[in-house]
Design a protein around this motif. Structure first.
Motif, PDB file in Angstrom:
ATOM      1  N   TRP A 137      35.273  45.001  24.174  1.00 33.70           N
ATOM      2  CA  TRP A 137      36.228  44.684  25.232  1.00 33.70           C
ATOM      3  C   TRP A 137      37.437  43.934  24.663  1.00 33.70           C
ATOM      4  N   ARG A 142      41.435  45.315  24.680  1.00 38.18           N
ATOM      5  CA  ARG A 142      42.580  44.597  25.248  1.00 38.18           C
ATOM      6  C   ARG A 142      43.765  44.549  24.280  1.00 38.18           C
ATOM      7  N   HIS A 165      45.334  48.019  25.512  1.00 39.97           N
ATOM      8  CA  HIS A 165      45.647  48.242  26.922  1.00 39.97           C
ATOM      9  C   HIS A 165      46.005  46.910  27.572  1.00 39.97           C
ATOM     10  N   THR A 166      46.740  47.004  28.636  1.00 39.14           N
ATOM     11  CA  THR A 166      47.052  45.806  29.399  1.00 39.14           C
ATOM     12  C   THR A 166      45.807  45.350  30.163  1.00 39.14           C
ATOM     13  N   ALA A 167      45.880  44.131  30.666  1.00 40.66           N
ATOM     14  CA  ALA A 167      44.722  43.561  31.366  1.00 40.66           C
ATOM     15  C   ALA A 167      44.372  44.340  32.621  1.00 40.66           C
ATOM     16  N   GLU A 168      45.347  45.005  33.244  1.00 42.80           N
ATOM     17  CA  GLU A 168      45.115  45.724  34.496  1.00 42.80           C
ATOM     18  C   GLU A 168      44.870  47.216  34.291  1.00 42.80           C
ATOM     19  N   ASP A 169      44.887  47.688  33.069  1.00 47.33           N
ATOM     20  CA  ASP A 169      44.785  49.138  32.803  1.00 47.33           C
ATOM     21  C   ASP A 169      43.324  49.588  32.891  1.00 47.33           C
ATOM     22  N   PRO A 170      42.983  50.486  33.840  1.00 46.59           N
ATOM     23  CA  PRO A 170      41.603  50.982  33.935  1.00 46.59           C
ATOM     24  C   PRO A 170      41.161  51.760  32.702  1.00 46.59           C
ATOM     25  N   GLU A 217      38.518  50.176  30.326  1.00 46.58           N
ATOM     26  CA  GLU A 217      37.091  50.336  30.618  1.00 46.58           C
ATOM     27  C   GLU A 217      36.572  51.665  30.093  1.00 46.58           C
TER      28      GLU A 217
END
Length: 493
Positions: A347, A351, A354-359, A362
């Protein structure tokens, strides 16, 4: 003419009878008849405790009278001294124990009643000590004192509760050393797991290195810690768990899915723990706790006929200790690193991409995890390494972790054999043993108190407290009463 026995003539329970008659009269009084059920309940509890305490006192007085008559018949007046007494705090209140002293030149007084009643060395009864344990291990010592006072009256102080709890944990290791586990089938897995968790301690209870670091530490702020600073207030406790489990083979997609599960394919459950045994210590070293964990495992499988699976979080020192203990006992262990711990590395690596809000983060973690679970660890390492921008970023850290632990990340073999791959059992035990009690707000622990609460909570988690208390009281009586008279005997050839 035979003298009339005044001890038998007198009604030793006359005071209890009068108190009982008084209770009956008060219950029949019209004033009492106007009480609500809640008020009546409290009234009966308080008066009932007084009655039971008086019954206990009258019984002890009766035994004292009988003891005086019995000993006076066989001991001369110069060797028998009447009128001695001691206080005994019990769950129904404090009573007075009268007893006779047997005197002899050059020896301490002997009190036969103490041995017959198996009285404790201190003032508080074993029943009160058991109640102190039950209350103190589930809440603060202040709350325990309030609960005991409400139930038993003013029979004990907060400091005495702490002392009783510490004394109550004295025989835990001896108890488990002689306890024989229930036999299990040779096909069942034998799972071992260990972890560490910090406990906030008083300064004098810290390990020397931590205490020295706390003395050297000069924070940038006076009222709070800066980012990255440590308070140096904790001492590491080591936890150990041993349990049995039936193998439960699975596939990677039973563990992690890239999308929503349709329900068309049944998800296979992982192994379920049974016969769980937990132990923890903040005094013993990690080596000692791991050795004690292996003792428990060998008690379940002395012939090493079962499959031993060891779950770890990846700490290199811990892994070395586990393997060293296994080598010393000549037992083969299969070490599996906790999947959840690995996912945390993945994880942090995701990060970086990807940005913190990018699905999509996951999905990337799930993709890496599925490749790992399929046994293709080199592919994940290569992908992380190729995306690394600097040696200090999370991608590089994840790659280094997977590389250094690749021997313990054979999840494909673990799933095929039906082994567990996560340390949820020991993590849950850490939350119960430490988080729910020793980590409560404002708690600062001394070494002996923290150790006792840890061990007693472990006993409760193992459902062994009742059996342990029988064992502990027996050993306590051995220490108090048998050792007291050892100097009265001499060895003969």
């Amino acid at each position: 003419m035979t003298p009339y026995d005044t001890a038998l003539r007198a009604d030793c329970f006359a005071t209890s009878r009068k108190l009982f008659d008084l209770l009956l009269a008060e219950l029949a009084d019209p004033v009492t008849g106007g009480l609500s059920h809640a008020e009546l309940e409290i009234w009966c509890e308080q008066r009932g405790r007084r009655l039971v305490r008086q019954l206990l006192q009258d019984h002890l007085d009766l035994r004292a009278d009988r003891e005086e008559a019995r000993l006076a018949a066989v001991h001369p007046p110069g060797r028998l001294e009447k009128g001695h007494h001691r206080l005994l705090a019990t769950v129904v209140g404090t009573v007075v124990v009268r007893r006779c002293a047997l005197r002899a030149p050059g020896r301490r007084n002997r009190y036969p009643a103490d041995d017959l009643l198996a009285l404790p060395a201190g003032r508080h009864s074993h029943g009160l000590a058991r109640l102190a344990v039950a209350e103190a291990v589930r809440g603060s010592f202040d709350a325990a004192h309030a609960a005991i006072t409400d139930r038993c009256g003013n029979v004990i102080g907060k400091r005495q509760i702490e002392e009783l709890v510490i004394a109550a944990a004295a025989d835990v290791e001896a108890f488990y050393a002689v306890r024989v586990p229930v036999p299990r089938a040779a096909t069942e897995l034998l799972v071992l797991s260990t972890d560490g968790k910090g406990i906030v301690m008083r300064p004098e209870a810290l390990r020397p290195a931590t205490r020295a670091a706390a003395a050297r530490h000069r924070g940038r702020f006076h009222t709070r810690l800066a980012s990255g600073e440590k308070p140096y207030r904790k001492r590491m406790a080591t936890l150990a768990v041993v349990y049995d489990a039936e193998p439960a083979p699975r596939r990677p997609h039973d563990v992690i899915s890239l999308g929503e599960r349709s329900g068309a394919r049944r998800v296979r459950a992982g192994p379920r723990a049974s016969g769980k045994w937990v132990y923890a210590s903040v005094i013993d070293s990690a080596e000692q706790v791991i050795a004690f964990m292996f003792d428990q495992a060998e008690a379940r499988d002395s012939l090493h006929a079962r499959t031993w699976v060891v779950l770890a979080d990846g700490d290199h020192h811990q892994l070395q200790l586990l393997q060293a203990e296994a080598d010393r006992r000549d037992v083969r262990i299969h070490v599996v690193c906790d999947l959840i711990h690995v996912l945390e590395y993945l994880w942090r690596a995701a990060r970086c991409l990807h940005t913190a809000e990018d699905p999509a983060a996951e999905q990337r973690v799930a993709g890496w995890a599925l490749v790992l679970l399929a046994g293709r660890i080199e592919e994940v390492i290569a992908d992380l390494t190729a995306r690394t921008t600097s040696r200090g970023d999370a991608l590089s850290a994840a790659a280094r972790y997977l590389t250094s632990h690749r021997a313990f990340l054979r999840y494909d073999q673990a799933l095929e054999q039906g082994w567990p791959i996560a340390t949820g059992v020991v993590e849950g035990s850490a939350r119960y043993l430490i988080g729910d009690r020793l980590d409560i707000t404002g708690a600062r622990w001394g070494l002996a108190g923290a150790e006792a609460v840890l061990k007693l909570r472990a006993l409760i988690a193992n459902n062994d407290l009742d059996q342990y208390w029988i064992f502990h009281v027996d050993r306590e009586n051995q220490r108090v009463h048998h050792s007291r008279h050892q100097d009265e005997y001499t060895l003969g050839a």
